[in-house]
Design a protein around this motif. Structure first.
Motif, PDB file in Angstrom:
ATOM      1  N   GLU A   1      32.496  47.626  43.254  1.00  0.00           N
ATOM      2  CA  GLU A   1      33.138  47.733  41.943  1.00  0.00           C
ATOM      3  C   GLU A   1      33.291  49.203  41.578  1.00  0.00           C
ATOM      4  O   GLU A   1      32.344  49.987  41.680  1.00  0.00           O
TER       5      GLU A   1
ATOM      6  N   LYS B   1      47.634  52.066  28.748  1.00  0.00           N
ATOM      7  CA  LYS B   1      48.234  51.340  29.872  1.00  0.00           C
ATOM      8  C   LYS B   1      49.691  51.731  30.086  1.00  0.00           C
ATOM      9  O   LYS B   1      50.170  51.780  31.223  1.00  0.00           O
TER      10      LYS B   1
ATOM     11  N   THR C   1      46.960  48.635  42.942  1.00  0.00           N
ATOM     12  CA  THR C   1      46.799  48.398  41.509  1.00  0.00           C
ATOM     13  C   THR C   1      45.400  47.856  41.227  1.00  0.00           C
ATOM     14  O   THR C   1      44.780  47.226  42.095  1.00  0.00           O
TER      15      THR C   1
ATOM     16  N   THR D   1      42.198  45.628  39.860  1.00  0.00           N
ATOM     17  CA  THR D   1      41.925  44.194  39.695  1.00  0.00           C
ATOM     18  C   THR D   1      42.088  43.781  38.251  1.00  0.00           C
ATOM     19  O   THR D   1      42.593  42.694  37.942  1.00  0.00           O
ATOM     20  N   GLU D   2      41.696  44.680  37.339  1.00  0.00           N
ATOM     21  CA  GLU D   2      41.767  44.375  35.906  1.00  0.00           C
ATOM     22  C   GLU D   2      41.988  45.666  35.132  1.00  0.00           C
ATOM     23  O   GLU D   2      41.457  46.720  35.499  1.00  0.00           O
ATOM     24  N   ILE D   3      42.789  45.584  34.082  1.00  0.00           N
ATOM     25  CA  ILE D   3      43.027  46.718  33.190  1.00  0.00           C
ATOM     26  C   ILE D   3      42.701  46.286  31.769  1.00  0.00           C
ATOM     27  O   ILE D   3      43.266  45.306  31.270  1.00  0.00           O
ATOM     28  N   LYS D   4      41.793  47.005  31.137  1.00  0.00           N
ATOM     29  CA  LYS D   4      41.420  46.691  29.756  1.00  0.00           C
ATOM     30  C   LYS D   4      41.582  47.940  28.897  1.00  0.00           C
ATOM     31  O   LYS D   4      41.396  49.058  29.384  1.00  0.00           O
TER      32      LYS D   4
ATOM     33  N   SER E   1      42.381  53.421  28.648  1.00  0.00           N
ATOM     34  CA  SER E   1      42.349  52.254  29.533  1.00  0.00           C
ATOM     35  C   SER E   1      41.095  52.304  30.384  1.00  0.00           C
ATOM     36  O   SER E   1      40.542  53.375  30.648  1.00  0.00           O
TER      37      SER E   1
ATOM     38  N   LEU F   1      40.135  50.881  34.126  1.00  0.00           N
ATOM     39  CA  LEU F   1      40.628  50.255  35.350  1.00  0.00           C
ATOM     40  C   LEU F   1      39.445  49.761  36.159  1.00  0.00           C
ATOM     41  O   LEU F   1      38.510  50.523  36.433  1.00  0.00           O
ATOM     42  N   ALA F   2      39.481  48.503  36.521  1.00  0.00           N
ATOM     43  CA  ALA F   2      38.404  47.905  37.308  1.00  0.00           C
ATOM     44  C   ALA F   2      38.935  47.502  38.672  1.00  0.00           C
ATOM     45  O   ALA F   2      39.926  46.757  38.770  1.00  0.00           O
ATOM     46  N   TYR F   3      38.283  48.007  39.726  1.00  0.00           N
ATOM     47  CA  TYR F   3      38.609  47.629  41.105  1.00  0.00           C
ATOM     48  C   TYR F   3      37.402  46.868  41.655  1.00  0.00           C
ATOM     49  O   TYR F   3      36.280  47.406  41.690  1.00  0.00           O
ATOM     50  N   ARG F   4      37.624  45.649  42.123  1.00  0.00           N
ATOM     51  CA  ARG F   4      36.525  44.818  42.641  1.00  0.00           C
ATOM     52  C   ARG F   4      36.923  44.257  44.000  1.00  0.00           C
ATOM     53  O   ARG F   4      38.018  43.713  44.172  1.00  0.00           O
TER      54      ARG F   4
END
Length: 492
Positions: free
Chosen positions: A276, A286, A297, A299-302, A310, A312-315
């Motif tokens: 992660e 964003k 890209t 996995t999730e953008i909050k 923003s 950015l989450a990479y899992r």
């Protein structure tokens, strides 16, 4: 001839670059020429002789050619002046250069590519080798040597990283360069998969060889390892011992800074387990996100808690991945960028303005149409020059525009309508304001629709020209020509 050839070359280049504006200026020149040659004069003899008619027609042709040449030369000269104004402005405002870019890289830091931790595990055993002699009477020779056994299994159990990246633009010369500061924390859990105690060489590559790293910390199972750390080939190297089946947690943290982009990449071909990466961008929403080439890209953008940035989450889990993960900084709005865009569009508006005044006054029968057109064109070009020069003063761009340039256009509009006190004069004054002030502002502030605004402006010019031609052709007798017999009277 050389001057004429240069004018023809400039006209051809202008036609290739801006055919619509070339059409407008060509229409104005044609109107001046035709009205000068074929317009009737009230003070002509009622029945001139043949020689007189030939003389008058020749003088009209000559005078028409001189007027057209004067307008064309004025247009070329003032366009050159406006181009120089724009070049000088860009030279001193937001001018990105390779020299300054390299200077910022040297002073601040360069682009950062963060590689993944590599782990090489091994243990060593001492082996004894017995060498028998060919001479049986001599004793055998024994030699001891160390054999290194490497561990082929993947020791990584999990990887959890947190990186906070904040923009920090750097000013060099007359421009801003996209730069950032990072606060990084990398956490790894490793397990010794061998059935022996091993030595692990943990090598963590730094994202840039020339960047600065502050607040560096490295712990193994909570114990500070900075005293055991060494730096080799832009990498942090640690060699701890791991017991059979032991698990170790390695944490590395530091602060750094760089330019343009930051991304993380797993370069080793291995199975990625429980991975992660949380990349927090407090000042990049964003809508402004952009990813470097070769990056995947998230996995999730909050959004952040304040909605200004923003996360950015990479899992990844049980994955093989060689793609990068990161962000590229957006292009910065350079100092004076708005003024530069408006000045770039002002040249087009100026051409329409010049053509509209000359064409309108000529077709409407205004006296001194050429002289008034040239005076208006010179005044507006000078106004654009002052707009660029004074935008750096306490007035700023908008102050200079409201208190200097707009009043200048209004005064020129009053002058034009006063020279032609009719509906045509008021419409020409309106065109002067629309092409001189409104069009450059709209096209400069909304560059995505610049072509739309230009097409609308040219359409208004053509509509006004068509209406004036219809008015002229609808009169019971020809309108008096703008050019008297004497050049001295023609421009009064």
């Amino acid at each position: 001839m050389e001057l004429l050839q240069q004018l023809i070359t400039l006209a051809q280049n202008f036609l290739d670059r801006q055919p619509a504006l070339a059409l407008a200026m060509g229409g104005a020149l044609t109107a001046v020429f035709l009205c000068t040659v074929f317009g009737r004069r009230d003070d002509q003899p009622d029945s001139p002789g043949l020689a007189t008619r030939i003389y008058l027609q020749f003088t009209r042709l000559l005078w028409a050619a001189l007027l057209v040449a004067l307008i064309a030369a004025t247009a070329v000269f003032l366009q050159s002046y406006l181009a120089r104004v724009l070049t000088d402005y860009h030279q001193n405002h937001g001018r990105l250069t390779e020299v300054n870019w390299q200077a910022v890289r040297t002073i601040w830091g360069d682009e950062q590519v963060q590689g993944e931790l590599s782990a090489d595990l091994w243990w060593e055993e001492e082996e004894t080798e017995r060498i028998e002699s060919e001479d049986l009477t001599k004793p055998a020779v024994t030699r001891k040597h160390t054999v290194r056994h490497t561990v082929a299994e993947n020791p990584f159990v999990s990887s959890h990283h947190e990186v906070t990246l904040r923009q920090n633009p750097r000013h060099k010369g007359s421009a801003l360069y996209a730069a950032f500061e990072t606060d990084c924390r990398f956490t790894y859990v490793l397990r010794n998969p061998a059935d022996h105690d091993v030595t692990a060489q943990l090598k963590f590559p730094l994202p840039s060889a020339s960047s600065m790293y502050d607040d560096l910390a490295m712990t193994l199972n909570g114990t500070n390892q900075l005293d055991n750390l060494r730096v080799e080939n832009s990498a942090l190297v640690l060699e701890p011992d791991l017991a059979q089946g032991a698990t170790a947690q390695l944490e590395i943290s530091f602060k750094s800074r760089g330019l343009s982009y930051w991304y993380f990449q797993i370069r080793q071909a291995r199975e990625v387990r429980d991975f992660e990466l949380l990349l927090t961008l407090p000042d990049l929403p964003k809508s402004k996100l952009n990813y470097p080439e070769g990056c995947m890209t998230p996995t999730e953008i909050k959004p952040t808690d304040d909605a200004h940035g923003s996360i950015l989450a990479y899992r990844l889990d049980h994955a093989i991945c060689g793609k990068g993960m990161g962000v590229a900084l957006p292009m910065l709005a350079q100092p004076g960028e708005t003024t530069g865009e408006i000045l770039a569009e002002a040249e087009k508006g100026w051409v329409l303005l010049f053509a509209a005044v000359v064409l309108g006054l000529t077709l409407a029968g205004g006296r001194g149409a050429v002289l008034i057109g040239i005076l208006v064109a010179c005044a507006v070009a000078l106004g654009y020059g002052l707009l660029g020069d004074l935008s750096d003063t306490f007035l700023g761009f908008w102050g200079t525009d409201l208190f200097l340039f707009v009043p200048l256009l209004l005064a020129l509009g009053w002058l034009t309508s006063h020279c032609l006190p009719s509906l045509e004069g008021k419409l020409i004054a309106l065109e002067l304001f629309l092409f001189g002030a409104v069009y450059p502002l709209l096209a400069g502030l909304d560059t995505d629709h610049e072509t739309l605004y230009l097409n609308i402006a040219v359409s208004l010019f053509l509509a006004m020209a068509a209406w004036l031609i219809a008015q002229r052709l609808g009169l019971p007798r020809a309108i008096t020509n703008i050019a008297p017999e004497s050049p001295a009277i023609a421009v009064t």
